[in-house]
Every structure is written in structure tokens, then in C-alpha cells.
Scaffold this motif. Sequence first.
Motif, PDB file in Angstrom:
ATOM      1  N   MET A 111      50.354 -51.421  18.540  1.00 43.30           N
ATOM      2  CA  MET A 111      50.611 -50.018  18.166  1.00 43.30           C
ATOM      3  C   MET A 111      50.585 -49.819  16.661  1.00 43.30           C
ATOM      4  O   MET A 111      50.304 -48.722  16.174  1.00 43.30           O
ATOM      5  N   THR A 112      50.905 -50.878  15.902  1.00 42.97           N
ATOM      6  CA  THR A 112      50.867 -50.783  14.439  1.00 42.97           C
ATOM      7  C   THR A 112      49.525 -51.232  13.860  1.00 42.97           C
ATOM      8  O   THR A 112      49.388 -51.380  12.650  1.00 42.97           O
ATOM      9  N   GLY A 113      48.532 -51.457  14.747  1.00 44.62           N
ATOM     10  CA  GLY A 113      47.195 -51.817  14.269  1.00 44.62           C
ATOM     11  C   GLY A 113      46.998 -53.295  14.018  1.00 44.62           C
ATOM     12  O   GLY A 113      46.025 -53.678  13.357  1.00 44.62           O
ATOM     13  N   GLU A 114      47.896 -54.152  14.523  1.00 45.90           N
ATOM     14  CA  GLU A 114      47.760 -55.594  14.332  1.00 45.90           C
ATOM     15  C   GLU A 114      47.351 -56.263  15.647  1.00 45.90           C
ATOM     16  O   GLU A 114      47.547 -55.705  16.735  1.00 45.90           O
ATOM     17  N   SER A 115      46.790 -57.449  15.527  1.00 45.93           N
ATOM     18  CA  SER A 115      46.406 -58.261  16.694  1.00 45.93           C
ATOM     19  C   SER A 115      45.493 -57.485  17.639  1.00 45.93           C
ATOM     20  O   SER A 115      45.672 -57.489  18.867  1.00 45.93           O
TER      21      SER A 115
END
Length: 203
Positions: A111-115
Motif C-alpha cells: 500500500m505504501t508502494g514497496e515490495s
Amino acid sequence: MARGRTEMRRIENTTSRQVTFSKRRNGLLKKAFELSVLCDAELALILFSPSGKLYEFSTSSTLKVIERYKMNTKNVASDSRSTEQNIQQWKRDAETLAKTIEVLEISKRKMTGESLESCSIYELHELENQLEQSVAKVRERKNHLLEETVVQLKERERLLLEESASLLKKKSLATSPLQEMIPRADNVGEDVETGLYVGWLKG
């Protein structure tokens, strides 16, 4: 003179060992009696001397106390099994929670744009839809709070205006009696008729 600390090991001298046993046996029986009287405790004390002689003390019946002890140990064993089962269940619950937390952490990073490297196009599309829905809810909530704030400010403005008008009215009423007591400017210098006579008195 203070007594030296007794070393906790077997007394090798037979005579000394028998004397120590007699003294401490009597002290132990006395303490057991005092405990039963002072604290209303039910107890049984069984003691065998080194030669095999039996000494016992009981508040009621030694056999009765032993039966009560057996019943309690059965309950303790049952409680122990129940506790073991609870521990196993807690372990399973902890493992489940750990897996759930891991899944939530992965979802949070996405959701935070990681992984995002392992995400497929479908997963990215779903993630985009979720973010758009979240933004819409956040914007709706923000607008609602702004509207509530505007209403509160307008109400506060209305109350302040009413309070200001009330203060002006009170001030006007307070100054009116003072103005009536002050002479008017157009009356200054006018002659005032009195009963006084200036001149010679006639005989």
C-alpha cells in the motif's frame, strides 16, 4: 555472643546427631502447633527418627489430612493437564497471529508502494482500486470535518454578535440617567425668577 551459622550437612557424630534431632524435633512440633492455633490451619506432621521411630502431630486426624491431600493433588494434576492444553492452544493461536501479522505487513508495504516487484498486473490493478477508494473515503471525511468546522464558526460568530449587541444595550441604559442630570447647554444664562427683592425697603 552471636551463634555461628550451622553448616547444612550430615552430622557425622552419632551422639551429636541424636541430640540435634531431639532438639529440632521438639522445635518443629512446637512450630506446627503454634501455626495450627494462630492461623486455624489444618495440618499433619509425620516424622521418623534415624532409628525408625515415628513422631506425628495433627490438628484432627492424620489420615483425614492425608485424604484431603490426595484429593487436592488429583485436582492439581487435572489443573496441570488443563494448563498444558491451554498452553498448546495459546501456541497455536500465537502461530496464527504471527502469520496474520506477516500478511498484513506485506499488504502494508504494498500500500505504501514497496515490495511491488512480485505483484502481477491483476494485483497492481486491485491495489490501485483499493488506493483510489481509500483516497475517496479520506477526502469525504475531510470535507465533512470542514463543513462541521464552518458551521461551528458561524454559530460562534452569531453568539459573539448577540453578546456585542447586548453589551451595547446595557451601556446605553447605564449612561442615560447621567445625561438627564447634566444641564442642557440652551438653559445656561437664562434668568431665574425668585422671591428676592433688591433695593430700599419702603417705610
